[in-house]
Design a protein around this motif. Structure first.
Motif, PDB file in Angstrom:
ATOM      1  N   ILE A   1       0.872  -1.174   0.000  1.00  0.00           N
ATOM      2  CA  ILE A   1       0.000   0.000   0.000  1.00  0.00           C
ATOM      3  C   ILE A   1       0.910   1.226   0.000  1.00  0.00           C
ATOM      4  O   ILE A   1       1.638   1.478   0.958  1.00  0.00           O
ATOM      5  N   ARG A   2       0.881   1.938  -1.103  1.00  0.00           N
ATOM      6  CA  ARG A   2       1.779   3.082  -1.277  1.00  0.00           C
ATOM      7  C   ARG A   2       1.227   4.328  -0.578  1.00  0.00           C
ATOM      8  O   ARG A   2       0.022   4.432  -0.352  1.00  0.00           O
ATOM      9  N   PRO A   3       2.096   5.281  -0.256  1.00  0.00           N
ATOM     10  CA  PRO A   3       1.635   6.515   0.400  1.00  0.00           C
ATOM     11  C   PRO A   3       0.803   7.377  -0.534  1.00  0.00           C
ATOM     12  O   PRO A   3       0.940   7.292  -1.759  1.00  0.00           O
ATOM     13  N   GLN A   4      -0.055   8.184   0.054  1.00  0.00           N
ATOM     14  CA  GLN A   4      -0.925   9.046  -0.731  1.00  0.00           C
ATOM     15  C   GLN A   4      -0.169  10.255  -1.278  1.00  0.00           C
ATOM     16  O   GLN A   4       0.747  10.779  -0.655  1.00  0.00           O
ATOM     17  N   GLU A   5      -0.610  10.676  -2.445  1.00  0.00           N
ATOM     18  CA  GLU A   5      -0.116  11.923  -3.017  1.00  0.00           C
ATOM     19  C   GLU A   5      -0.851  13.102  -2.365  1.00  0.00           C
ATOM     20  O   GLU A   5      -1.900  12.925  -1.730  1.00  0.00           O
ATOM     21  N   ALA A   6      -0.315  14.287  -2.533  1.00  0.00           N
ATOM     22  CA  ALA A   6      -0.977  15.490  -2.033  1.00  0.00           C
ATOM     23  C   ALA A   6      -2.231  15.770  -2.845  1.00  0.00           C
ATOM     24  O   ALA A   6      -2.330  15.416  -4.026  1.00  0.00           O
TER      25      ALA A   6
ATOM     26  N   ILE B   1       5.516   2.877   3.277  1.00  0.00           N
ATOM     27  CA  ILE B   1       4.561   1.944   2.712  1.00  0.00           C
ATOM     28  C   ILE B   1       3.946   1.094   3.826  1.00  0.00           C
ATOM     29  O   ILE B   1       4.463   1.051   4.942  1.00  0.00           O
ATOM     30  N   ARG B   2       2.827   0.441   3.529  1.00  0.00           N
ATOM     31  CA  ARG B   2       2.218  -0.523   4.444  1.00  0.00           C
ATOM     32  C   ARG B   2       2.203  -1.880   3.767  1.00  0.00           C
ATOM     33  O   ARG B   2       1.791  -1.991   2.601  1.00  0.00           O
ATOM     34  N   VAL B   3       2.664  -2.889   4.492  1.00  0.00           N
ATOM     35  CA  VAL B   3       2.791  -4.222   3.911  1.00  0.00           C
ATOM     36  C   VAL B   3       2.451  -5.291   4.951  1.00  0.00           C
ATOM     37  O   VAL B   3       2.622  -5.072   6.152  1.00  0.00           O
ATOM     38  N   PRO B   4       1.991  -6.465   4.517  1.00  0.00           N
ATOM     39  CA  PRO B   4       1.927  -7.614   5.420  1.00  0.00           C
ATOM     40  C   PRO B   4       3.338  -8.135   5.654  1.00  0.00           C
ATOM     41  O   PRO B   4       4.242  -7.879   4.853  1.00  0.00           O
TER      42      PRO B   4
END
Length: 375
Positions: free
Chosen positions: A277-282, A295-298
């Motif tokens: 899960i990638r970080p959000q853009e502005a 990032i968020r990952v299992p």
């Protein structure tokens, strides 16, 4: 080892420090004033006061609000420990709120969940340089301390992050977007608060003996005698830090361009991995600061160990503060902050990274999740 954070210091910064040393005045002096003026002009701030660290800038900001002793300041749990420590050191009580899972920033609903009759202020943090949706929080009518340590070049609806709340702070430590080696500073919508900040940072002394002796208003008979306006610690910055900062300020656009380039490469090269899960853009009209790529990952811990084995250092910024026993709030449940504590990981992002190192980082993540290199 590929480092997760870093700065880019070159010959211009080295020469600036050497010039400062040759002047035989490396401590607090005129270069600090020059940096303050240049920084305020670059960001469009009404005024700015430099201090010796971003952490001390937070403490100073809390003091400038003159909040009732023992009153509560709402602080995001997912942030650096200095945010809570500054509140405590100002004789106030931090109350930790949750953050948004996708932006990792506090939102109005998180603040509202923590409001009480003792709430006196709110602290917000522009995590990774992504601007907080600040206007709904400002509309609550409480004083806002704006932590822009990650957001020196970020903007929210055309306004410089750090300059929107009642008091804002910046950090210039060794890994920030603009480094001075170490340092920080405060700004405020009320310029009178900055005048007071410049007195407080020198142990509460109104004017130094040298300034009094050389004042255009005429020399007092005993210029070495001074008036102490209020008790405070010493947090003066140095000419050395300001000399580095002035060069970095001139290079800021190029440094940010490299950060943005690496960020965009990650966004593209990791897009086809569903586990990431990638970080959000502005948001449109906002400008990201690109401090860290989180990032968020299992299986986050396994990924971190696998990357470390390949010579890539990663980390989590930050461990949720409500889980620290010091603050006495471990029985609170802040689900998003606690989930981030298990899934989030910052991968290398700084302007000194080479293209080959960026490719190595991407390849390590793709291999871990069983993806071949992209064509």
């Amino acid at each position: 080892m590929i480092s997760v954070f870093g700065s880019d210091l070159g010959e211009r910064e080295i020469e600036a420090v050497a010039t400062c040393m040759r002047s035989q005045w490396p401590g607090f002096g005129k270069l600090v004033e020059q940096f303050e003026q240049a920084f305020a002009a670059r960001l469009g701030l009404p005024a700015f006061a430099m201090v010796d660290s971003g952490s001390n800038a937070l403490f100073l900001a809390a003091r400038l609000l003159d909040l009732p002793p023992g009153s509560e300041v709402i602080v995001p749990s997912f942030t650096w420990v200095s945010c809570a420590q500054a509140v405590l050191m100002a004789n106030l009580q931090p109350v930790f709120c949750d953050v948004d899972l996708d932006t990792m920033n506090v939102r109005r609903e998180h603040v509202e969940a923590c409001l009480s009759p003792r709430t006196a202020a709110v602290m917000v943090v522009h995590y990774s340089g992504l601007p907080v949706d600040l206007d709904p929080i400002v509309d609550l009518g409480l004083p806002v301390i704006e932590d822009a340590a990650h957001a020196v070049n970020a903007k929210s609806r055309g306004r410089a992050c750090g300059g929107i709340g009642d008091v804002g702070i910046y950090s210039f430590d060794a890994v920030k977007n603009l480094t001075a080696g170490e340092g920080g500073g405060v700004t405020a919508r009320d310029p009178g608060r900055i005048a007071r900040a410049k007195q407080l940072r020198y142990c509460g002394i109104g004017k130094s003996g040298f300034d009094a002796a050389t004042s255009r208003q005429g020399q007092p008979q005993r210029w070495w005698e001074y008036e102490i306006r209020e008790p405070f610690i010493k947090m003066l910055p140095t000419n050395i830090a300001a000399a580095i900062g002035l060069v970095q300020l001139e290079r800021l656009e190029a440094l940010q361009s490299r950060r943005r380039e690496i960020w965009q490469t990650y966004q593209h090269e990791l897009a086809d991995i569903p586990e990431v899960i990638r970080p959000q853009e502005a948001e449109p009209g906002d400008q990201h600061g690109y401090f860290t790529y989180c990032i968020r990952v299992p299986r986050r811990d396994e990924l971190a160990r696998a990357m470390l084995a390949e010579g890539i250092y990663t980390t989590l910024r930050y461990h949720p503060l409500h889980l620290n026993r010091l603050y006495g709030q471990t029985d609170r449940r802040l689900p998003n902050s606690e989930r981030l504590n298990e899934e989030a990981i910052s991968i290398p992002l700084h302007p000194r990274l080479t293209d080959a190192e960026v490719t190595t980082v991407i390849g390590s993540i793709r291999k871990f999740f069983g993806r071949s290199p992209r064509e």
